[in-house]
Enzyme design. Structure first.
Site, PDB file in Angstrom:
ATOM      1  N   GLU A  17       7.625  43.314-114.682  1.00  0.00           N
ATOM      2  CA  GLU A  17       7.488  44.429-113.752  1.00  0.00           C
ATOM      3  C   GLU A  17       6.736  43.995-112.493  1.00  0.00           C
ATOM      4  OE1 GLU A  17       6.086  47.984-115.568  1.00  0.00           O
ATOM      5  OE2 GLU A  17       7.727  48.015-117.014  1.00  0.00           O
ATOM      6  N   GLU A  36       3.011  43.380-114.653  1.00  0.00           N
ATOM      7  CA  GLU A  36       2.829  43.110-116.071  1.00  0.00           C
ATOM      8  C   GLU A  36       4.173  42.714-116.673  1.00  0.00           C
ATOM      9  OE1 GLU A  36       1.662  46.563-118.295  1.00  0.00           O
ATOM     10  OE2 GLU A  36       3.101  47.860-117.284  1.00  0.00           O
ATOM     11  N   LYS A  46      -3.409  42.498-119.859  1.00  0.00           N
ATOM     12  CA  LYS A  46      -3.083  42.482-118.433  1.00  0.00           C
ATOM     13  C   LYS A  46      -3.896  41.415-117.704  1.00  0.00           C
ATOM     14  CE  LYS A  46      -1.446  47.217-117.693  1.00  0.00           C
ATOM     15  NZ  LYS A  46      -1.395  47.666-119.083  1.00  0.00           N
ATOM     16  N   ASN A  69       6.459  43.398-120.210  1.00  0.00           N
ATOM     17  CA  ASN A  69       6.622  44.121-121.467  1.00  0.00           C
ATOM     18  C   ASN A  69       7.488  43.283-122.404  1.00  0.00           C
ATOM     19  OD1 ASN A  69       5.211  46.643-120.942  1.00  0.00           O
ATOM     20  ND2 ASN A  69       6.763  46.957-119.370  1.00  0.00           N
ATOM     21  N   GLU A  74      -7.529  46.408-109.378  1.00  0.00           N
ATOM     22  CA  GLU A  74      -6.416  46.067-108.496  1.00  0.00           C
ATOM     23  C   GLU A  74      -6.549  46.822-107.180  1.00  0.00           C
ATOM     24  OE1 GLU A  74      -2.720  46.980-110.291  1.00  0.00           O
ATOM     25  OE2 GLU A  74      -2.706  45.227-111.605  1.00  0.00           O
ATOM     26  N   ARG A  76       9.204  43.581-125.050  1.00  0.00           N
ATOM     27  CA  ARG A  76       9.955  44.460-125.947  1.00  0.00           C
ATOM     28  C   ARG A  76      11.143  45.032-125.197  1.00  0.00           C
ATOM     29  NH1 ARG A  76       8.698  49.252-123.526  1.00  0.00           N
ATOM     30  NH2 ARG A  76       6.582  49.511-122.725  1.00  0.00           N
TER      31      ARG A  76
END
Length: 677
Positions: free
Chosen positions: A282, A296, A123, A298, A207, A300
């Site tokens: 995202e 982030e 991240k 992903n 964050e 996949r």
């Protein structure tokens, strides 16, 4: 199908389990590819094993000894002569080392390049790439310095509240919300320990905490020829424990300018890292605002990919296979269209009213809704083990409008029957018809806002189902002395409405299910069956019964209930609520209760799991509410407490033992108040 591709694929080993393994195998079969399943000892009889063209064992039940064992999976692929490996989601799907191991073994990894996986796997690193690309990120800190003093200083600079997040993590593990500076050190220590345990990496980032956010994401697809497209956005705001519950596409009530900003940012980031497969970028955005922040990526297939498939008509697994084989994407951006709306509900084996506590055991019957997509890895008599995630299925509704889609989903959640284990099905039914969700105004705080104090089961629905369970159990008994003068319709040669005149017969049944105990008085007569509970009458009016189903007519409206029976145990479902009940006649229940009272107070295992800590010894004095045992099950930690003060008289399990639900762990002699004083 891919024999003439630059990198021919004829057979695919799916390095996963459950519904996603079946999902990938389904596309392989449609494309004429040989699908190979892998399984752990816990999954030897699982549905994905029976679905595949071939299957091979990869290790013991714990994931680290099977589905997370890179060497075992590579060896299995070579043994089964597979050309390619599809990782599904979870497990090794975002592991750059695994992607490299596939390449080194001459196997095609059906996913992005190892470099892309590595770039987005952290991240911290992914946020740096996003900033370098000009994609806005949530204000925070993702630097190399990880000492407590630096992190606290950065938290103060950002401004409380802040989120501490595991750099390598996901699913809410290694995440802590800190409201004030004085709580920072304790939260940091807990987050680091959890991150190290879950991911082998204690690095964290900070964050700014966005109070009421929407969780938005963009589906990307790329190939190895440099093509990259988006397949529109999804809204995944409804979450519990930082894990998604309901997902939909397209996102409701989203300004067009924000939508285009999401697409542009996602494509910009994907091009930066040369993305060449299916993946998701995202974002998070304060409700009512117009500035989404990168969260982030992903690398996949996502759990929620079916809603994108529903509105585009595109099989994302096929696109993954084609990209991995070196082919170009079948469509360019201008050729991709969306139509209608789709919503996915994740079905999990959980006790929602107990904070979404996962459950394990046997699922006796699975009855899926008709004419709806139902992705599942379970079937009748499937075992839900403590070793893996609690999700057992996904129900996907599609419609021309969001309103029609919602109606179909609610209907499907009523029609679906899962007998044998508690699930979140009834909660989902209540969630999708809540005004906040129905009007497209949900944020990640939806559950706490819609169900303040926690979601609870509707008492009237539970009473009716319990009454039906008691009537079913008693009516199917071959002989019950109290009913000698009542004509049992279950024993007739054909189903009939109970209308014959007969002297009313009565029985009192003691019922125990997942939600407690109840005493039910049943009266049989001209009108059918009448049940009395807690001073209230529940009129059932049994109409007919055949096989394992029962038709009742509460308030004069006939409806079918799904039932399965095993001795004194009844599993029964109605409109999304299911219970598994043990029943006895009151006279027998009283004898059993007297015997149990003599045994003393007990602490039993609430679910199948691993004993990780025992906090007491025989002879210790314990106070009410004191923690005595810690268990791990389905990736979560459960602390068990004693309900009353007493002295420990027996410890029946040790650290390291795996115990089934209901196992007695600790026995305690209750101390009366006069003994303590």
């Amino acid at each position: 199908m891919f024999a003439q591709s630059p990198r021919p694929i004829r057979s695919v080993l799916v390095a996963n389990r459950g519904e996603i393994a079946i999902r990938v195998l389904r596309t392989c079969k449609r494309l004429g590819l040989r699908g190979i399943a892998v399984y752990s000892d816990a999954d030897a009889n699982a549905l994905h094993v029976r679905t595949a063209d071939a299957a091979t064992r990869i290790g013991a039940a714990p994931a680290r000894e099977s589905y997370l064992d890179i060497g075992a999976i590579i060896a299995a692929a070579q043994r089964m002569e597979a050309d390619a490996i599809h990782p599904g989601y979870g497990f090794l799907s975002e592991n750059a080392e695994f992607a490299r191991a596939c390449d080194a073994a001459g196997l095609i990894f059906i996913g992005p390049s190892a470099e892309a996986v590595a770039a987005m796997g952290s991240k911290i690193n992914s946020k740096r790439i996003a900033e370098d690309t000009g994609v806005p990120t949530v204000p925070g800190y993702h630097g190399d310095a990880q000492d407590e003093a630096t992190l606290l200083s950065e938290a103060k600079r950002i401004g409380f509240p802040v989120l501490i997040k595991a750099s390598a993590g996901g699913g809410g593990r290694g995440m802590r919300l800190v409201e004030q500076a004085g709580d920072f050190a304790v939260a940091l220590d807990a987050a680091r320990k959890e991150a190290q345990s879950a991911f082998g990496d204690a690095s964290i980032l900070l964050e700014k905490f966005i109070r009421n956010p929407r969780h938005l994401e963009v589906q990307l697809a790329g190939d190895r020829l440099g093509n990259l497209v988006h397949l529109f956005e999804r809204d995944c705001s409804v979450q519990r424990n930082n894990q998604k519950v309901l997902e939909e596409a397209p996102a409701p009530n989203l300004p067009e300018a924000v939508r285009q900003h999401l697409f542009d940012a996602a494509l910009k980031l994907g091009r930066k890292i040369g993305y060449d497969s299916a993946g998701t970028v995202e974002f998070i955005m304060e409700a009512g605002d117009d500035q989404p922040y990168f969260l982030e990526m992903n690398t996949r297939l996502q759990v929620e990919h079916p809603v994108t498939e529903a509105i585009t008509g595109i099989d994302l697994v096929e696109w993954q296979l084609r990209a991995a084989a070196g082919e170009a994407l079948p469509l360019q951006q201008t050729q991709i269209r969306q139509s209608g709306h789709a919503i996915e509900a994740r079905i999990t084996a959980e006790r929602v009213e107990m904070g979404f506590q996962p459950v394990t055991g046997r699922l006796e019957r699975v009855i899926a809704p008709q004419d709806m997509r139902f992705d599942t890895g379970v079937a009748d008599r499937a075992e839900i083990s403590p070793y893996y995630d609690s999700m057992i299925a996904k129900l996907i509704a599609a419609g021309r409008s969001r309103e029609s889609c919602l109606a179909r989903l609610e209907g499907g959640l009523r029609e679906l029957a899962l007998l044998g284990l508690p699930s979140n099905q009834l909660f989902l039914r209540d969630a999708v018809r809540h005004p906040l969700f129905a009007e497209g105004r949900a944020t990640t705080r939806f559950i706490e806002t819609a169900f303040p104090g926690g979601w609870k089961i509707d008492a009237a629905e539970l009473r009716l189902l319990r009454a039906a369970a008691a009537a079913t159990w008693l009516m199917k008994a071959p002989s019950v002395p109290e009913l000698t003068e009542w004509t049992n319709p279950w024993l007739r040669q054909r189903p009939v409405r109970v209308m014959a005149s007969a002297r009313a017969a009565r029985s009192t049944v003691m019922l125990t299910d997942e939600y407690g105990a109840a005493e039910i008085e049943l009266r049989y007569g001209r009108g059918g069956v009448e049940a009395m509970m807690d001073g209230e009458v529940v009129w059932l009016g049994v109409v007919a019964g055949s096989g394992d189903d029962l038709t009742i007519a509460p308030e004069g409206r006939a409806e079918t209930l799904h039932v399965c029976r095993d001795g004194s145990r009844i599993c029964i479902a109605r409109k999304g609520l299911a219970i598994s009940a043990d029943l006895v006649l009151k006279s027998e229940a009283q004898r059993a209760s007297d015997a149990d009272a003599r045994s003393g107070n007990r602490v039993d295992a609430p679910l199948h799991g691993l004993i990780t800590q025992v906090h007491v010894a025989v002879g210790d004095h314990v106070e009410a509410g004191m923690a005595v045992v810690q268990m791990e099950a389905m990736k979560l930690v459960h602390t068990l407490s004693v309900p009353r003060a007493g002295r420990v008289t027996g410890i029946h399990q040790a650290v390291g033992d795996i115990v089934p639900a209901g196992t007695t762990l600790i026995e305690i002699d209750v101390i009366e108040e006069k003994e303590i004083s």
